[in-house]
Design a protein around this motif. Structure first.
Motif, PDB file in Angstrom:
ATOM      1  N   MET A   7       2.995   6.373 -15.466  1.00 26.06           N
ATOM      2  CA  MET A   7       2.514   6.785 -16.801  1.00 26.06           C
ATOM      3  C   MET A   7       1.671   8.046 -16.685  1.00 26.06           C
ATOM      4  SD  MET A   7       1.568   2.970 -18.173  1.00 26.06           S
ATOM      5  CE  MET A   7       0.867   3.349 -19.729  1.00 26.06           C
ATOM      6  N   GLU A   8       0.828   8.064 -15.669  1.00 23.22           N
ATOM      7  CA  GLU A   8      -0.064   9.214 -15.446  1.00 23.22           C
ATOM      8  C   GLU A   8       0.739  10.469 -15.111  1.00 23.22           C
ATOM      9  OE1 GLU A   8      -3.164   9.599 -16.000  1.00 23.22           O
ATOM     10  OE2 GLU A   8      -3.278  11.634 -15.140  1.00 23.22           O
ATOM     11  N   GLU A   9       1.730  10.328 -14.221  1.00 28.70           N
ATOM     12  CA  GLU A   9       2.499  11.490 -13.746  1.00 28.70           C
ATOM     13  C   GLU A   9       3.474  12.020 -14.798  1.00 28.70           C
ATOM     14  OE1 GLU A   9       2.527  10.359  -8.981  1.00 28.70           O
ATOM     15  OE2 GLU A   9       4.391  10.943  -9.988  1.00 28.70           O
ATOM     16  N   THR A  10       3.742  11.231 -15.838  1.00 28.95           N
ATOM     17  CA  THR A  10       4.715  11.695 -16.856  1.00 28.95           C
ATOM     18  C   THR A  10       4.073  11.848 -18.230  1.00 28.95           C
ATOM     19  OG1 THR A  10       5.382   9.435 -17.428  1.00 28.95           O
ATOM     20  CG2 THR A  10       6.613  10.515 -15.643  1.00 28.95           C
ATOM     21  N   LYS A  11       2.727  11.717 -18.293  1.00 27.66           N
ATOM     22  CA  LYS A  11       2.107  11.645 -19.638  1.00 27.66           C
ATOM     23  C   LYS A  11       2.253  12.932 -20.438  1.00 27.66           C
ATOM     24  CE  LYS A  11      -2.606  12.781 -18.092  1.00 27.66           C
ATOM     25  NZ  LYS A  11      -3.979  12.225 -17.885  1.00 27.66           N
ATOM     26  N   HIS A  12       2.473  14.066 -19.733  1.00 27.62           N
ATOM     27  CA  HIS A  12       2.633  15.328 -20.473  1.00 27.62           C
ATOM     28  C   HIS A  12       4.086  15.650 -20.774  1.00 27.62           C
ATOM     29  CE1 HIS A  12      -1.607  15.935 -20.109  1.00 27.62           C
ATOM     30  NE2 HIS A  12      -1.579  16.033 -18.786  1.00 27.62           N
ATOM     31  N   ASN A  13       5.012  14.816 -20.277  1.00 29.84           N
ATOM     32  CA  ASN A  13       6.437  15.079 -20.533  1.00 29.84           C
ATOM     33  C   ASN A  13       6.750  14.874 -22.015  1.00 29.84           C
ATOM     34  OD1 ASN A  13       6.611  15.542 -17.835  1.00 29.84           O
ATOM     35  ND2 ASN A  13       7.934  13.788 -17.348  1.00 29.84           N
ATOM     36  N   THR A  14       7.648  15.719 -22.505  1.00 29.66           N
ATOM     37  CA  THR A  14       7.915  15.718 -23.961  1.00 29.66           C
ATOM     38  C   THR A  14       9.348  15.277 -24.293  1.00 29.66           C
ATOM     39  OG1 THR A  14       8.611  18.020 -23.729  1.00 29.66           O
ATOM     40  CG2 THR A  14       6.291  17.618 -24.330  1.00 29.66           C
ATOM     41  N   GLY A  15      10.060  14.771 -23.308  1.00 29.17           N
ATOM     42  CA  GLY A  15      11.445  14.325 -23.570  1.00 29.17           C
ATOM     43  C   GLY A  15      11.468  12.874 -24.015  1.00 29.17           C
ATOM     44  N   LEU A  16      12.528  12.186 -23.642  1.00 31.70           N
ATOM     45  CA  LEU A  16      12.676  10.767 -24.005  1.00 31.70           C
ATOM     46  C   LEU A  16      11.423   9.981 -23.596  1.00 31.70           C
ATOM     47  CD1 LEU A  16      14.810   8.337 -24.688  1.00 31.70           C
ATOM     48  CD2 LEU A  16      14.825   8.100 -22.202  1.00 31.70           C
ATOM     49  N   ILE A  17      10.928   9.142 -24.512  1.00 31.85           N
ATOM     50  CA  ILE A  17       9.870   8.190 -24.167  1.00 31.85           C
ATOM     51  C   ILE A  17      10.560   6.915 -23.679  1.00 31.85           C
ATOM     52  CG2 ILE A  17       8.019   6.725 -25.075  1.00 31.85           C
ATOM     53  CD1 ILE A  17       7.331   8.991 -27.025  1.00 31.85           C
ATOM     54  N   LEU A  18      10.400   6.613 -22.387  1.00 29.50           N
ATOM     55  CA  LEU A  18      10.977   5.397 -21.802  1.00 29.50           C
ATOM     56  C   LEU A  18       9.871   4.354 -21.780  1.00 29.50           C
ATOM     57  CD1 LEU A  18      13.243   3.862 -20.378  1.00 29.50           C
ATOM     58  CD2 LEU A  18      12.555   4.973 -18.234  1.00 29.50           C
ATOM     59  N   ASN A  19       9.962   3.400 -22.711  1.00 28.79           N
ATOM     60  CA  ASN A  19       8.863   2.486 -23.005  1.00 28.79           C
ATOM     61  C   ASN A  19       9.230   1.090 -22.531  1.00 28.79           C
ATOM     62  OD1 ASN A  19       6.455   1.584 -24.345  1.00 28.79           O
ATOM     63  ND2 ASN A  19       7.720   0.894 -26.053  1.00 28.79           N
ATOM     64  N   PHE A  20       8.658   0.653 -21.408  1.00 33.86           N
ATOM     65  CA  PHE A  20       8.962  -0.680 -20.878  1.00 33.86           C
ATOM     66  C   PHE A  20       8.034  -1.716 -21.495  1.00 33.86           C
ATOM     67  CE2 PHE A  20      12.128   0.158 -17.726  1.00 33.86           C
ATOM     68  CZ  PHE A  20      11.888   1.440 -17.277  1.00 33.86           C
ATOM     69  N   ALA A  21       8.630  -2.790 -22.024  1.00 33.56           N
ATOM     70  CA  ALA A  21       7.831  -3.930 -22.490  1.00 33.56           C
ATOM     71  C   ALA A  21       7.709  -4.874 -21.300  1.00 33.56           C
ATOM     72  CB  ALA A  21       8.511  -4.620 -23.664  1.00 33.56           C
ATOM     73  N   LEU A  22       6.484  -4.953 -20.784  1.00 36.33           N
ATOM     74  CA  LEU A  22       6.219  -5.640 -19.521  1.00 36.33           C
ATOM     75  C   LEU A  22       5.102  -6.657 -19.734  1.00 36.33           C
ATOM     76  CD1 LEU A  22       7.330  -5.232 -16.730  1.00 36.33           C
ATOM     77  CD2 LEU A  22       5.698  -3.423 -16.350  1.00 36.33           C
ATOM     78  N   ASN A  23       5.388  -7.938 -19.518  1.00 39.91           N
ATOM     79  CA  ASN A  23       4.434  -8.987 -19.862  1.00 39.91           C
ATOM     80  C   ASN A  23       4.007  -8.825 -21.320  1.00 39.91           C
ATOM     81  OD1 ASN A  23       2.867 -11.281 -19.520  1.00 39.91           O
ATOM     82  ND2 ASN A  23       1.047 -10.107 -18.936  1.00 39.91           N
ATOM     83  N   TYR A  24       5.026  -8.591 -22.134  1.00 36.05           N
ATOM     84  CA  TYR A  24       4.821  -8.358 -23.559  1.00 36.05           C
ATOM     85  C   TYR A  24       5.207  -9.595 -24.361  1.00 36.05           C
ATOM     86  CZ  TYR A  24       5.642  -6.722 -28.307  1.00 36.05           C
ATOM     87  OH  TYR A  24       5.618  -6.607 -29.670  1.00 36.05           O
ATOM     88  N   GLY A  25       4.405  -9.917 -25.358  1.00 38.14           N
ATOM     89  CA  GLY A  25       4.751 -11.003 -26.298  1.00 38.14           C
ATOM     90  C   GLY A  25       4.262 -10.589 -27.673  1.00 38.14           C
ATOM     91  N   SER A  26       5.146 -10.629 -28.667  1.00 35.69           N
ATOM     92  CA  SER A  26       4.797 -10.105 -29.986  1.00 35.69           C
ATOM     93  C   SER A  26       3.713 -10.942 -30.657  1.00 35.69           C
ATOM     94  CB  SER A  26       6.063 -10.073 -30.858  1.00 35.69           C
ATOM     95  OG  SER A  26       5.778  -9.492 -32.110  1.00 35.69           O
ATOM     96  N   ARG A  27       3.787 -12.260 -30.512  1.00 39.59           N
ATOM     97  CA  ARG A  27       2.776 -13.098 -31.172  1.00 39.59           C
ATOM     98  C   ARG A  27       1.402 -12.857 -30.550  1.00 39.59           C
ATOM     99  NH1 ARG A  27       5.371 -18.950 -32.915  1.00 39.59           N
ATOM    100  NH2 ARG A  27       6.746 -18.103 -34.557  1.00 39.59           N
ATOM    101  N   ARG A  28       1.376 -12.615 -29.228  1.00 38.59           N
ATOM    102  CA  ARG A  28       0.082 -12.334 -28.597  1.00 38.59           C
ATOM    103  C   ARG A  28      -0.450 -10.970 -29.112  1.00 38.59           C
ATOM    104  NH1 ARG A  28      -0.480 -11.871 -22.196  1.00 38.59           N
ATOM    105  NH2 ARG A  28       0.045 -14.084 -22.253  1.00 38.59           N
ATOM    106  N   GLU A  29       0.462 -10.019 -29.234  1.00 38.00           N
ATOM    107  CA  GLU A  29       0.099  -8.684 -29.740  1.00 38.00           C
ATOM    108  C   GLU A  29      -0.484  -8.805 -31.155  1.00 38.00           C
ATOM    109  OE1 GLU A  29       3.501  -6.317 -30.839  1.00 38.00           O
ATOM    110  OE2 GLU A  29       2.469  -4.446 -30.328  1.00 38.00           O
TER     111      GLU A  29
END
Ligand SMILES: CCc1cc(N2CCCCCC2)n2ncc(-c3ccc(F)cc3)c2n1
Length: 255
Positions: free
Chosen positions: A137-159
């Protein structure tokens, strides 16, 4: 409304070309529930982890192709809060995949101007996993192309629960009144606050359910289901999903 019966997909024999798809508006945000990895392995009498490994190769291929199509955000459901219930050996293997993926492909992703992000509760991830994703995330934070967004240990109800707790704290502190709690305010407390809602959701392996994924964000999203197992998912399948998205008339609740 009821005349739009589920007609299933055109057989894949109706090949869609990239050029044809690029002649119509491309969905800005595509989300994918990458299902069927275990089943893919079982069909081949391989261990389940072989399906996860194969699934990871498809992540690279589809990321590259989504970037070529001009998709702006690709959200991939990689690990849900419910996945911790799987056998320890499988969870341990899965928790190694982010660093394996990034070690192999991060240079290419940087080359292609991809911006790697992660939504989910990172603090419960093993240190080695968290370190790998935070480095990417740190090494690509300034990139302006496709945002590759991984849902990792993600749960919508918890969110949603966390968002409601934070909003309630603001009201208790007198920083917010109940009338000021609008849909935009709620969305600003979600992990996806910097992203537009998905235009298209793809789920593979024939499962037809959301599995606690982006329940708020998918309110107006077009869903595209396929029996294809994630390890067998190809660029042609993505083209078919986008082409069928382009053929649907989205109404956002209107007529
Ligand atoms: C933590 C579980 C997991 C599982 C997994 N699979 C297994 C299940 C789904 C199919 C795809 C392969 N992948 N594939 C890439 C990642 C990944 C995650 C974050 C990141 F920053 C970079 C790569 C991944 N993560």
């Amino acid at each position: 409304m009821f005349n739009k019966l589920w007609k299933g997909h055109k057989p894949l024999s109706t090949e869609y070309t990239k050029e044809e798809v690029l002649r119509h508006p491309i969905p800005e945000h595509v989300a994918i529930i990458m299902d069927g990895n275990g089943r893919w392995a079982k069909k081949r009498s391989l261990p389940r982890v072989a399906g996860h490994y194969e699934g990871m190769q498809v992540v690279r291929k589809i990321t590259r192709f989504a970037n070529e199509l001009g998709i702006k955000v690709l959200t991939l459901y990689a690990f849900s809060t419910e996945n911790w219930k799987r056998p320890k050996q499988e969870v341990d293997y899965l928790m190694k995949l982010p660093e394996q993926f990034l070690t192999t492909f991060l240079p290419e992703l940087i080359e292609e101007n991809v911006n790697v992000r992660v939504i989910g509760n990172r603090d419960q991830l093993p240190e080695h996993t968290r370190r790998a994703v935070e480095k990417a995330m740190e090494e690509t934070k300034h990139n302006t192309g496709l945002i590759l967004n991984f849902a990792l240990n993600y749960g919508s109800r918890r969110e949603l629960t966390y968002a409601m707790q934070e909003i309630a704290k603001q009201v208790t502190k007198g920083q917010l009144t109940p009338e000021e709690i609008t849909e935009d305010v709620i969305a600003s407390y979600l992990m996806t606050k910097d992203l537009k809602d998905p235009d298209l959701l793809i789920r593979t392996s024939g499962e037809i359910r959301l599995s606690n994924f982006m329940l708020w964000q998918l309110a107006y999203t077009e869903f595209w289901f396929t029996d294809v197992l994630w390890p067998d998912f190809t660029e042609q399948h993505l083209l078919q999903a986008v082409a069928e998205f382009q053929q649907r008339g989205r109404r956002f609740g209107g007529v």
